[in-house]
Design an enzyme around this catalytic site. Structure first.
Site, PDB file in Angstrom:
ATOM      1  N   ARG A  72      41.368  43.502  34.817  1.00 58.82           N
ATOM      2  CA  ARG A  72      41.894  42.294  35.498  1.00 58.82           C
ATOM      3  C   ARG A  72      41.236  41.194  35.518  1.00 58.82           C
ATOM      4  NH1 ARG A  72      40.983  38.903  39.665  1.00 58.82           N
ATOM      5  NH2 ARG A  72      39.956  40.511  40.746  1.00 58.82           N
ATOM      6  N   HIS A 131      29.615  39.576  41.625  1.00 61.61           N
ATOM      7  CA  HIS A 131      29.399  38.883  39.936  1.00 61.61           C
ATOM      8  C   HIS A 131      27.974  38.855  39.716  1.00 61.61           C
ATOM      9  CE1 HIS A 131      33.594  37.287  38.675  1.00 61.61           C
ATOM     10  NE2 HIS A 131      33.631  38.050  40.080  1.00 61.61           N
ATOM     11  N   CYS A 183      35.825  34.129  37.223  1.00 59.43           N
ATOM     12  CA  CYS A 183      37.049  33.862  37.868  1.00 59.43           C
ATOM     13  C   CYS A 183      37.277  32.380  37.337  1.00 59.43           C
ATOM     14  CB  CYS A 183      36.611  33.688  39.406  1.00 59.43           C
ATOM     15  SG  CYS A 183      37.957  32.587  40.223  1.00 59.43           S
ATOM     16  N   ASN A 187      31.342  39.706  35.611  1.00 61.29           N
ATOM     17  CA  ASN A 187      31.183  40.512  36.684  1.00 61.29           C
ATOM     18  C   ASN A 187      30.069  41.300  36.468  1.00 61.29           C
ATOM     19  OD1 ASN A 187      34.130  40.833  38.067  1.00 61.29           O
ATOM     20  ND2 ASN A 187      34.714  40.374  36.026  1.00 61.29           N
TER      21      ASN A 187
END
Lengths: 300, 300
Positions: free
Chosen positions: B13, B208, B239, B248
Site C-alpha cells: 500500500r 517512517h 507519502c 517507510n
C-alpha cells in the site's frame, strides 16, 4: 529533564582510520576545529598507534598540538602503554584504552590475548599522571565478527577486571559490529552496572548503525542510565578488522533524537550538518546517516 | 517474554503507491503472496481509492480476490465510505480508515476538513458488517509537512473522537513524515492511552525512517505498550503528499530488533530478505533500510 546526553564525536578516529589514503593533517585539524565550533563537547582526535599498523594516524602528535587548547574534552585512543606514553607526551588529558572481550577479535585487532590486554590496561592505568583521565573501550561487548554473540559472562568478567584496575574510569561497552539489538544493549548495561566494584565507574556506549539499530541502541543505553555516546558525523567509518562493520552511528541522527526530545546536547544542528557535509565529501570515505538527506529547513 | 510484536507489512500500500508507474497486477499479487509465505502475519494490500486520485491502486478488487484466502490478516486502506463499500464488496475483512490531525495535511491528502473526516469515520464505522474490523490511521499525529509539530491536544481530541465513534477499533498514531522522535512517541502514546473512553481500543504505530528514527520510534512505542507496527519491506515508499517523507521503516530492520531481542514476530528473516530484494529491484521504487546491505550470513 535534568539528564544531559554527552556525545563523543569519533569521526576523527574511528572515521579517519577507515579511509585508506591518509588525509592531509590540516584537513583533519580543520574538521576537529569545526566539530568543536559546532558545539561537540568531546572529540576523539585519533589513535596513538604504530604508524605501521595504522598509517592514517601517523600525524597524531601534530594534530594534538594543534587542537589541545580547544574548548572541548579531547581524547585519544591507545592500544598499549607505548601509545599512552606518546599521548601523554603530546598533551592529551584523556586516553581511551581499547581491548576486545572476544579473543578472536582481540588477536585480530591488537595481537594479544584478552589477559595480556588486561595486563596492559593495568600498566596504562598505573602510568597515567593524576591529571589524565582513563576511558576503557570494551570492544565486541555484544557481537564478534568472527565468533558471533559474545557470552554475557565474558563481558561481565572483563568489566569486573576493568573496575578492579581502574575503579573510577569510564567504561564503554562497544558494539563493534553494529549487530547488537536494543534489548541486549539495555540488558547488558543493567548487568554491567550491577557488577560489584563498579560503583565509581562511569558508563558509555559506542555503537554502529550497520544493522539499522544505531539510534535505537544508543537510546536503549540511555534508558539503562548511560549518558555518554560515541557517534561519527556523517556516519563515517567502521572497524578495519570487523568485516561488514561499515558506518558508525551518525552523530546528527542521534543528536536529532536528543535535541528534538528536549535534551540539551550543546550541539548546533546546522553547524554539525555543515561539518558532516564536509566529512561526507572526503575522498575514500564510506558514510551513512539519514539527516543529511532531508531538506535542511526540516533538520533542525 | 510473553508480549508478541505484530508487524503489519505496508509495502503493497504505502510502498506501491509511491511508484509512479502502476506495477503489473500479477507482480503485486506475487509479492503479497511471498510476504505471507515469509511469515508476515498481516499485510495492507492496498487502498480502495479513486483511480483518478491514485492510479496505482486501480486494480484493488482483482488483488483482493487473488489474495483473500491467504493465511494472514489482510487489510486495506479506505479514505471514505465509498472506499469502505468497495473494500467490503471485495471481501476485505479489515478496513483502515485514514485521516490527518493537521488540517493542512488532511486537505492535501483527502480534500476534507478534519471534522468532515471524523463524520466520514462515523459513517464508515456504522456501515461495517460485524465481521469486518476497523482500524483508524491517525496521520500527522506528530509532525505535519506543512505546519510542523502538531499540537498534542489536537491529537488527543482526535483520539477521543475516534474512541467515541469506534470504541473497539485499532487506533494507529502515524508519524507520516518520519520526523517524530522516540521521546515524543513514548509520551504521545502514554497520553493517548490515558484518554477517557479508549480502554477498549487497540494501539498501533506507523512510522517512517526519513530522519533515522524509524526503529527507535517503533521501540519507543513498544515501550509504551504498543504491539502493532507498520513497516515496509526494503523500506519502500513514502507519502506522496508529504514532501521529504521518503521511506517507510524497513520491515527487516525492525524485525531484526525483535527477533534478536528474543521476541517472536513469526517472520523468517531469510524469506523476508528475499522478498525485500525483489521489492528493491522494482523499477521506480525508492528504498532504504540497512539489513539488506550486510552479509546475508550475518542477517539472521
Amino acid at each position: 529533564m535534568t539528564r544531559r546526553p554527552h556525545i563523543c564525536e569519533v569521526a576523527p578516529r574511528d572515521g579517519f582510520q577507515s579511509i585508506a589514503d591518509p588525509l592531509p593533517t590540516d584537513i583533519k585539524i580543520g574538521i576537529i576545529r569545526d566539530l568543536v565550533a559546532a558545539g561537540c563537547p568531546r572529540v576523539e582526535i585519533g589513535s596513538f598507534v604504530s604508524p605501521k599498523a595504522i598509517p592514517q594516524m601517523a600525524d597524531m602528535s601534530e594534530i594534538a598540538a594543534a587542537v589541545m587548547d580547544l574548548p572541548a574534552r579531547l581524547c585519544a585512543l591507545v592500544p598499549n602503554i607505548r601509545g599512552a606514553e606518546n599521548a601523554i607526551s603530546a598533551g592529551v588529558k584523556e586516553v581511551c584504552y581499547v581491548f576486545s572481550v572476544s579473543e578472536a577479535h582481540n588477536q585480530s585487532n591488537v595481537r594479544q590475548t584478552v589477559a595480556q590486554s588486561l595486563d596492559g590496561l593495568a600498566a596504562v592505568a598505573s602510568a597515567l599522571p593524576s591529571d589524565v583521565a582513563l576511558r576503557i573501550d570494551v570492544a565486541t561487548a555484544f557481537d564478534c565478527p568472527f565468533d558471533g554473540t559474545v557470552p554475557l559472562d565474558d563481558v561481565l568478567a572483563a568489566v569486573r577486571r576493568c573496575a578492579e584496575i581502574a575503579p573510577e574510569a569510564e567504561i564503554a561497552l562497544c558494539d563493534t559490529t553494529g549487530r547488537a539489538n536494543p534489548f541486549a544493549v539495555r540488558n547488558r548495561f543493567h548487568a554491567a552496572m550491577a557488577v560489584e566494584g563498579t560503583a565509581g565507574n562511569v558508563w558509555a556506549y559506542h555503537g554502529h548503525d550497520t544493522f539499522g539499530q544505531g539510534v535505537a541502541n544508543a537510546l536503549a543505553a540511555w534508558d539503562a542510565g548511560v549518558d555518554a555516546f560515541d557517534t561519527a558525523a556523517a556516519g563515517l567509518g567502521g572497524c578495519p578488522f570487523a568485516p561488514g562493520a561499515t558506518g558508525n552511528t551518525a552523530t546528527e541522527d542521534l543528536v536529532f533524537a536528543f535535541n528534538e526530545g528536549g535534551f540539551d546536547t550543546g550541539i548546533d544542528m546546522d553547524g554539525l550538518l555543515s561539518v558532516a557535509d564536509r566529512i561526507a565529501a572526503l575522498p575514500g570515505g564510506v558514510v551513512g546517516g539519514h539527516l543529511r538527506q532531508v531538506p535542511r529547513n526540516r533538520a533542525a
